[in-house]
Design a protein around this motif. Structure first.
Motif, PDB file in Angstrom:
ATOM      1  N   GLY A 147       7.572 -10.788  -5.641  1.00 18.26           N
ATOM      2  CA  GLY A 147       6.287 -10.287  -4.990  1.00 18.26           C
ATOM      3  C   GLY A 147       5.126  -9.845  -5.725  1.00 18.26           C
ATOM      4  N   ASP A 148       4.088  -9.211  -5.100  1.00 16.96           N
ATOM      5  CA  ASP A 148       2.971  -9.014  -5.683  1.00 16.96           C
ATOM      6  C   ASP A 148       3.271  -7.804  -6.804  1.00 16.96           C
ATOM      7  OD1 ASP A 148       0.318  -8.315  -6.179  1.00 16.96           O
ATOM      8  OD2 ASP A 148      -0.144  -8.772  -4.217  1.00 16.96           O
ATOM      9  N   LYS A 149       2.737  -7.991  -7.930  1.00 20.27           N
ATOM     10  CA  LYS A 149       2.690  -6.912  -8.683  1.00 20.27           C
ATOM     11  C   LYS A 149       1.907  -5.626  -8.273  1.00 20.27           C
ATOM     12  CE  LYS A 149       1.914  -5.532 -13.494  1.00 20.27           C
ATOM     13  NZ  LYS A 149       1.380  -6.005 -14.951  1.00 20.27           N
ATOM     14  N   LYS A 150       0.796  -5.818  -7.477  1.00 18.23           N
ATOM     15  CA  LYS A 150       0.072  -4.714  -7.129  1.00 18.23           C
ATOM     16  C   LYS A 150       0.801  -3.791  -5.981  1.00 18.23           C
ATOM     17  CE  LYS A 150      -3.559  -7.333  -5.582  1.00 18.23           C
ATOM     18  NZ  LYS A 150      -3.458  -8.609  -6.197  1.00 18.23           N
ATOM     19  N   LEU A 151       1.831  -4.337  -5.597  1.00 16.03           N
ATOM     20  CA  LEU A 151       2.647  -3.525  -4.680  1.00 16.03           C
ATOM     21  C   LEU A 151       3.854  -2.680  -5.311  1.00 16.03           C
ATOM     22  CD1 LEU A 151       2.750  -5.977  -1.653  1.00 16.03           C
ATOM     23  CD2 LEU A 151       1.286  -4.014  -1.765  1.00 16.03           C
ATOM     24  N   SER A 152       3.425  -2.425  -6.539  1.00 19.37           N
ATOM     25  CA  SER A 152       4.538  -1.776  -7.297  1.00 19.37           C
ATOM     26  C   SER A 152       4.995  -0.363  -6.772  1.00 19.37           C
ATOM     27  CB  SER A 152       3.996  -1.508  -8.750  1.00 19.37           C
ATOM     28  OG  SER A 152       2.915  -0.586  -8.649  1.00 19.37           O
ATOM     29  N   PRO A 153       4.164   0.177  -5.848  1.00 18.15           N
ATOM     30  CA  PRO A 153       4.877   1.576  -5.234  1.00 18.15           C
ATOM     31  C   PRO A 153       5.871   1.222  -4.264  1.00 18.15           C
ATOM     32  CG  PRO A 153       2.446   1.802  -5.132  1.00 18.15           C
ATOM     33  CD  PRO A 153       2.753   0.152  -5.453  1.00 18.15           C
ATOM     34  N   PHE A 154       5.980  -0.087  -3.699  1.00 16.46           N
ATOM     35  CA  PHE A 154       7.055  -0.458  -2.795  1.00 16.46           C
ATOM     36  C   PHE A 154       7.936  -1.185  -3.221  1.00 16.46           C
ATOM     37  CE2 PHE A 154       2.595  -0.014  -1.383  1.00 16.46           C
ATOM     38  CZ  PHE A 154       2.603   0.896  -0.194  1.00 16.46           C
ATOM     39  N   ASN A 155       9.236  -1.148  -2.749  1.00 19.64           N
ATOM     40  CA  ASN A 155      10.343  -1.996  -3.117  1.00 19.64           C
ATOM     41  C   ASN A 155      10.197  -3.081  -2.077  1.00 19.64           C
ATOM     42  OD1 ASN A 155      11.566  -1.348  -0.567  1.00 19.64           O
ATOM     43  ND2 ASN A 155      12.538   0.586  -1.320  1.00 19.64           N
ATOM     44  N   ILE A 156      11.017  -4.196  -2.273  1.00 15.71           N
ATOM     45  CA  ILE A 156      11.182  -5.506  -1.873  1.00 15.71           C
ATOM     46  C   ILE A 156      11.200  -5.232  -0.282  1.00 15.71           C
ATOM     47  CG2 ILE A 156      11.949  -6.599  -3.634  1.00 15.71           C
ATOM     48  CD1 ILE A 156      14.851  -6.666  -2.358  1.00 15.71           C
ATOM     49  N   THR A 157      11.773  -4.294   0.364  1.00 18.55           N
ATOM     50  CA  THR A 157      11.751  -4.277   1.921  1.00 18.55           C
ATOM     51  C   THR A 157      10.397  -3.959   2.420  1.00 18.55           C
ATOM     52  OG1 THR A 157      12.128  -1.927   1.930  1.00 18.55           O
ATOM     53  CG2 THR A 157      14.121  -3.181   1.826  1.00 18.55           C
ATOM     54  N   HIS A 158       9.319  -3.700   1.599  1.00 10.61           N
ATOM     55  CA  HIS A 158       8.041  -3.574   2.021  1.00 10.61           C
ATOM     56  C   HIS A 158       6.966  -4.711   1.478  1.00 10.61           C
ATOM     57  CE1 HIS A 158       9.156   0.558   3.244  1.00 10.61           C
ATOM     58  NE2 HIS A 158       8.459   0.179   4.450  1.00 10.61           N
ATOM     59  N   ARG A 159       7.352  -5.413   0.657  1.00 13.48           N
ATOM     60  CA  ARG A 159       6.603  -6.166  -0.105  1.00 13.48           C
ATOM     61  C   ARG A 159       6.223  -7.617   0.682  1.00 13.48           C
ATOM     62  NH1 ARG A 159       7.013  -6.008  -6.672  1.00 13.48           N
ATOM     63  NH2 ARG A 159       6.718  -3.922  -6.897  1.00 13.48           N
ATOM     64  N   PHE A 160       6.998  -7.930   1.555  1.00 19.18           N
ATOM     65  CA  PHE A 160       6.823  -9.437   2.277  1.00 19.18           C
ATOM     66  C   PHE A 160       6.861  -9.100   3.771  1.00 19.18           C
ATOM     67  CE2 PHE A 160       9.689  -9.550  -1.410  1.00 19.18           C
ATOM     68  CZ  PHE A 160       8.934 -10.223  -2.344  1.00 19.18           C
ATOM     69  N   THR A 161       5.973  -9.963   4.287  1.00 18.20           N
ATOM     70  CA  THR A 161       6.030 -10.216   5.704  1.00 18.20           C
ATOM     71  C   THR A 161       7.391 -10.590   6.278  1.00 18.20           C
ATOM     72  OG1 THR A 161       3.529 -11.320   5.387  1.00 18.20           O
ATOM     73  CG2 THR A 161       4.663 -11.253   7.526  1.00 18.20           C
ATOM     74  N   HIS A 162       7.882 -11.513   5.661  1.00 11.57           N
ATOM     75  CA  HIS A 162       9.473 -11.729   6.244  1.00 11.57           C
ATOM     76  C   HIS A 162      10.205 -11.690   5.003  1.00 11.57           C
ATOM     77  CE1 HIS A 162       7.926 -13.031  10.036  1.00 11.57           C
ATOM     78  NE2 HIS A 162       6.850 -13.827   9.252  1.00 11.57           N
TER      79      HIS A 162
ATOM     80  N   TYR B 242       7.409  -7.350   8.878  1.00  9.70           N
ATOM     81  CA  TYR B 242       6.442  -6.391   9.338  1.00  9.70           C
ATOM     82  C   TYR B 242       6.489  -6.501  10.810  1.00  9.70           C
ATOM     83  CZ  TYR B 242       4.526  -6.420   4.701  1.00  9.70           C
ATOM     84  OH  TYR B 242       4.425  -6.136   3.266  1.00  9.70           O
ATOM     85  N   PRO B 243       5.998  -5.334  11.247  1.00  8.11           N
ATOM     86  CA  PRO B 243       5.616  -4.910  12.725  1.00  8.11           C
ATOM     87  C   PRO B 243       4.831  -5.903  13.424  1.00  8.11           C
ATOM     88  CG  PRO B 243       4.764  -3.297  11.805  1.00  8.11           C
ATOM     89  CD  PRO B 243       5.239  -4.093  10.504  1.00  8.11           C
ATOM     90  N   MET B 244       5.126  -6.190  14.546  1.00  7.05           N
ATOM     91  CA  MET B 244       4.472  -7.140  15.407  1.00  7.05           C
ATOM     92  C   MET B 244       4.064  -8.629  14.870  1.00  7.05           C
ATOM     93  SD  MET B 244       1.679  -4.494  17.349  1.00  7.05           S
ATOM     94  CE  MET B 244       1.586  -5.509  18.500  1.00  7.05           C
ATOM     95  N   VAL B 245       5.035  -9.113  14.306  1.00  7.83           N
ATOM     96  CA  VAL B 245       4.962 -10.474  13.748  1.00  7.83           C
ATOM     97  C   VAL B 245       5.949 -11.327  14.445  1.00  7.83           C
ATOM     98  CG1 VAL B 245       3.973 -10.060  11.533  1.00  7.83           C
ATOM     99  CG2 VAL B 245       6.413 -10.385  11.394  1.00  7.83           C
ATOM    100  N   HIS B 246       5.784 -12.465  14.750  1.00  5.44           N
ATOM    101  CA  HIS B 246       6.934 -13.251  15.511  1.00  5.44           C
ATOM    102  C   HIS B 246       8.108 -13.993  14.604  1.00  5.44           C
ATOM    103  CE1 HIS B 246       8.436 -16.090  18.699  1.00  5.44           C
ATOM    104  NE2 HIS B 246       8.235 -17.216  17.721  1.00  5.44           N
TER     105      HIS B 246
ATOM    106  N   GLY C 185       7.819   8.339   0.604  1.00  6.64           N
ATOM    107  CA  GLY C 185       8.075   7.779   1.777  1.00  6.64           C
ATOM    108  C   GLY C 185       6.872   6.569   1.851  1.00  6.64           C
ATOM    109  N   GLU C 186       7.305   5.158   2.274  1.00  9.71           N
ATOM    110  CA  GLU C 186       6.719   4.107   2.501  1.00  9.71           C
ATOM    111  C   GLU C 186       6.867   3.704   3.791  1.00  9.71           C
ATOM    112  OE1 GLU C 186       9.148   2.984  -0.438  1.00  9.71           O
ATOM    113  OE2 GLU C 186       8.387   4.716  -1.062  1.00  9.71           O
ATOM    114  N   GLY C 187       5.542   2.950   4.437  1.00  9.73           N
ATOM    115  CA  GLY C 187       5.587   2.461   5.979  1.00  9.73           C
ATOM    116  C   GLY C 187       4.651   1.334   5.981  1.00  9.73           C
ATOM    117  N   CYS C 188       4.775   0.666   7.067  1.00  7.14           N
ATOM    118  CA  CYS C 188       3.713  -0.397   7.261  1.00  7.14           C
ATOM    119  C   CYS C 188       3.242  -0.342   8.822  1.00  7.14           C
ATOM    120  CB  CYS C 188       4.643  -1.660   7.212  1.00  7.14           C
ATOM    121  SG  CYS C 188       3.605  -3.052   7.390  1.00  7.14           S
ATOM    122  N   ILE C 189       2.118  -0.764   8.781  1.00  5.44           N
ATOM    123  CA  ILE C 189       1.315  -0.476  10.129  1.00  5.44           C
ATOM    124  C   ILE C 189       0.339  -1.895  10.387  1.00  5.44           C
ATOM    125  CG2 ILE C 189      -0.801   0.782  11.234  1.00  5.44           C
ATOM    126  CD1 ILE C 189      -0.153   3.124   9.414  1.00  5.44           C
TER     127      ILE C 189
END
Length: 893
Positions: free
Chosen positions: A562-577, A676-680, A812-816
């Motif tokens: 995934g995106d290198k700019k998301l280095s603070p996050f592991n793969i469970t947060h780097r992708f929509t799916h 990610y939350p609220m995606v189909h 801790g990391e999260g998604c909104i």
């Protein structure tokens, strides 16, 4: 290790637990930094709080400890810590001087850990227009039953006759030339129809070859050019404008006669295969159009409380839903694709469906239908969705379907036919036969103990998909670690929609250095939506579930996608799916004496009783592994360990040098996902095949309907990119599970922002035992998105990371989700915080989203809604807004 104070790659929470158990002020340990690969973290216990300081590589082969207001230099050559001549670490924290292992030198490793490879930085992807898909031509003038065949026949005969004209047929007799022309003009149509029925025979071609080869031994010289000509007609690589002349065979010497006969034999054996290939793929190489024939469903319709049988015919190519009173009767009425507004699936009655239709003068009408079973209802919905996608005026899809397959091949080559796998045929939640005509947009195939080479396996996969879809799929990525492999294939029209492809692997075998166990991964962007796929083979053995959990944690931590700019996050947060598949090797945890009892329960399909002992379900319930992932309900038999060559017998014992080993029947092969939350995202099928028996594992399939977003370009004017929208967080606080008293700040990351944004420090308050509450009342900045058009912004997500001011490490990391009901209104937010697969707290507050005023376009994935069935006797209620993933999932079970 000899250095008992150095704990390597343990997590921050694990370090705090270890120091807390010691309970002595000044106790310390050193671990690898979680945020910088070449750095370390010094953790010190003082007054029941753990303080963490980053140790960075500095100049002159020294290490630098970031401790405000003093910076200490560690000299690896001397094996200790140096601050002037004092061989101890004094950390000044809030006015207190703390001795960390006072009077001792603190040795550190002389070399840094290996750097983890990082993928390329992604360029801005928010305002790039993707290429529109090519238009398809209507074939409405043809009768519905012959439309597919006739379109292909006409172009087939004409194209092949044209190819024959470009051949040099001067050496072909007039009699033979006429026979070949007659076959291409007339008789090939009969062979085409035979192939379409699934037969491998080509009777008309065999008649042609029999006549051409009459008197073969006496007329070899005359026959060979004829066969060469017909071979070239079906040779797709030959450019139609190229003239080729047959080679002269010289005099009738014994050597030349043998040469002629060997050439004749080779030609005869290859011509039939070439004709079969062309009749399957079509004359236009690999881009034959795949048409979906009309499909009729018999349903019951409710009219004033009286149910009557009617026929619903879905004509995908014509874009019509036709309603008939009888199967062979005339059309009663029809609705075009744009008049079908909504499908409402009943949760209480899985075979019931309400269709909302637009009638004259923009009025709406609800029609209620009852299908024979839930599979028929789902197949009907998929065909209507395919019709909406095909005829929508939108240039890019809002919905795609994905096939996920995982198979431990048991080091044996596959059988010749594996199409049941890709058609989701077998046990469990399977697709209805009517959906067989619908090819998936993306196929992801993960294998373990794969004995084949990449090229050989790719050929097998592409031929199988060609057989059932008539489409030549494009290879997006293939990545192999020892015998663990992942392959991603996509429809040709999606090739330009897929970008930023990245692959990586992690070894979790012996000492985490052998690749017999581990994971391979692929990630990419599909227009504006990010996807990640992980295929893993975890440690085997019923008693090794804790080792499997650790394998999972290591993959989370070190798989770099995934995106290198998301280095603070592991793969469970780097992708929509994110989809995780593989032989996870979790077992049914029962004693060996229960083996026959387990097999008896399997025969009686008492799966819930066995799943109560499934290690993966139990570990997930205890939040030890696959936190926040979802898995479709398992309604199929355990996929391991079968006796090869049959699916009737489980071989649960294996004699080894160390004694008898038991492998009780278990669901080792699984597919899970996290979005990610609220995606189909809806799982349409989940099961295993029953006719692929070369391995002791059965292949597992899962298919998903997934919402995607387009690359955004405003359709109105530049006001959306010029105006300044705002994203504002209000009344926010984080509850963290930590024993640290450091100050904390928040980092905000999103593709809708120019770059990540830092907040000011929050105020700490004591929470419940073992918890710390950090309030960010006036500390959070207003975020300015790149584009403030609601059509764009309401599809976006904000990732947050709660970080320590001392060490900059995440707690801790999260998604909104920004999909809120209305612009310029407050909406509550609540997200679970995780770090390296563990739950570390929660983040709560409110969000205010101010966007430019503009009409949001209707999304195709809003086309399928959910109906909440209330208690018995009450009227059902239509919920028209998107719900979190769990509700989408429950509504389709």
């Amino acid at each position: 290790m000899d250095q008992c104070w150095y704990h390597g790659n343990i997590t921050r929470s694990r370090a705090e637990d270890l120091l807390s158990k010691v309970g002595k002020d000044g106790s310390f340990l050193v671990r690898a930094s979680e945020s910088i690969a070449s750095a370390y973290a010094l953790c010190v216990l003082y007054q029941n709080c753990v303080y963490t300081y980053r140790i960075l590589p500095g100049k002159e082969n020294k290490l630098i400890v970031q401790v405000s207001p003093v910076v200490y230099y560690l000299c690896p050559q001397r094996g200790g810590l140096a601050a002037g001549t004092v061989g101890l670490c004094r950390a000044w924290v809030e006015g207190h001087e703390v001795d960390c292992h006072a009077g001792m030198t603190v040795p550190f490793p002389s070399s840094s850990p290996d750097l983890v490879p990082t993928p390329p930085i992604l360029p801005p992807r928010n305002i790039v227009m993707a290429l529109p898909s090519s238009d398809t031509k209507e074939v409405s003038s043809l009768p519905e039953h012959s439309r597919v065949a006739d379109v292909t026949k006409l172009s087939l005969s004409e194209t092949l006759l044209q190819r024959l004209q470009y051949q040099d047929t001067s050496s072909v007799s007039d009699e033979h030339l006429k026979l070949i022309q007659d076959y291409l003009r007339v008789h090939i149509i009969s062979d085409f129809e035979t192939v379409q029925t699934g037969s491998s025979n080509l009777p008309q071609l065999k008649k042609l070859l029999t006549v051409l080869c009459k008197g073969l031994f006496s007329e070899a010289s005359r026959t060979l050019p004829s066969l060469e000509s017909i071979q070239k007609v079906f040779e797709q690589q030959l450019h139609p404008g190229v003239h080729q002349r047959s080679q002269m065979l010289g005099e009738a010497s014994p050597v030349n006669i043998v040469l002629k006969l060997s050439q004749l034999i080779a030609l005869l054996s290859s011509i039939e295969e070439k004709v079969k290939t062309l009749l399957i793929e079509g004359p236009d190489s690999t881009h034959r159009r795949s048409l979906i024939p009309p499909v009729t469903f018999e349903v019951k319709a409710d009219s004033l409380g009286i149910f009557s049988k009617i026929q619903l015919k879905v004509d995908v190519e014509m874009g019509k839903l036709i309603i008939k009173r009888s199967k062979d009767g005339p059309e009663d009425k029809f609705y075009t694709h744009n008049k079908i507004l909504q499908l409402i699936k009943s949760q209480k009655f899985p075979n019931k469906l309400v269709i909302v239709l637009e009638t004259e003068k923009e009025k709406t009408q609800r029609k209620e239908y009852v299908f024979s079973d839930s599979k028929k209802r789902e197949g009907f919905c998929q065909l209507l969705q395919q019709m909406k996608n095909k005829h929508s005026e939108q240039p890019e899809p809002d919905m795609i379907t994905i096939f996920i397959g995982t198979w431990n091949m048991g080091a044996a080559p596959p059988p010749k036919k594996i199409t049941s796998w890709f058609l989701s045929k077998g046990q469990g939640k399977t697709r209805d036969d009517t959906a067989d005509y619908i090819p998936h947009d993306i196929y992801v195939i993960g294998t373990q103990e794969d004995p084949q080479g990449e090229k050989e396996w790719l050929e097998t996969l592409r031929q199988s998909l060609q057989e059932i879809t008539s489409i030549s799929f494009k290879v997006i990525a293939i990545h192999t670690l020892w015998n663990i492999r992942i392959v991603v294939l996509a429809k040709p029209e999606h090739e330009n929609r897929i970008s930023h492809i990245c692959t990586d692997n992690v070894k979790t075998g012996i000492a985490n250095t052998l690749g017999n166990k581990g994971a391979v991964g692929v990630s990419f962007m599909f227009n504006g939506t990010s996807f990640g796929f992980v295929n893993s083979h975890l440690t085997s053995g019923s008693e090794k579930k804790h080792r499997r959990n650790q394998n999972y944690m290591n993959i989370l931590r070190f798989l770099t996608l995934g995106d290198k700019k998301l280095s603070p996050f592991n793969i469970t947060h780097r992708f929509t799916h994110l989809f995780w598949l593989g032989d996870l090797n979790y077992r049914v945890e029962q004693p060996p004496t229960e083996a026959e009892n387990i097999i008896q329960k399997i025969r009686q399909q008492q799966y819930p009783e066995l799943l109560a002992f499934d290690q993966l379900l139990l570990e997930r319930k205890d939040q030890k592994v696959f936190l926040q992932f979802e898995e479709e309900e398992i309604t199929f038999a355990p996929t391991y360990r079968f006796e090869r060559g049959t699916r009737e017998k489980y071989a649960y014992t294996k004699q080894k040098a160390t004694g008898m080993k038991y492998n009780l029947p278990s669901w080792c092969d699984r597919v899970l996902w996290k979005s990610y939350p609220m995606v189909h995202v809806v799982c349409q099928s989940y099961g295993c095949t029953t006719d692929i028996m070369t391995s002791d594992h059965s292949p597992v399939f899962a298919t998903f309907e997934v919402g995607v977003t387009s690359q955004f370009v405003s359709k109105n004017d530049s006001k959306y990119t010029d105006s300044q929208g705002e994203i504002e967080f209000l009344h926010c606080y984080a509850t963290l599970k930590t024993k640290s008293q450091t100050k904390f700040y928040i980092e905000f990351h999103s593709s809708c922002l120019e770059s990540f944004v830092k907040s000011q420090e929050g105020e700490n308050e004591d929470g419940n035992e073992g918890e710390l509450v950090v309030k960010f009342v006036n500390a959070l900045p207003k975020l300015t998105p790149i584009i403030s058009d609601p059509e764009y912004l309401l599809d976006q997500h904000i990732l947050i990371s709660i970080k320590s001011s001392d060490s900059d490490e995440s707690y801790g990391e999260g998604c909104i989700a920004l999909r809120i009901e209305a612009t310029e209104s407050l909406a509550p937010i609540h997200t679970v915080l995780t770090h390296h697969g563990e739950k570390t707290g929660i983040f709560q507050g409110e969000i205010k989203l101010q966007t430019s005023q503009g009409k949001q376009r209707e999304k195709l994935y809003d086309f399928v809604k959910i109906e909440r069935d209330e208690i018995a006797g009450q009227k059902t209620k239509n919920i028209s807004n998107l719900e979190p993933n769990k509700d989408w999932d429950q509504a389709n079970r």
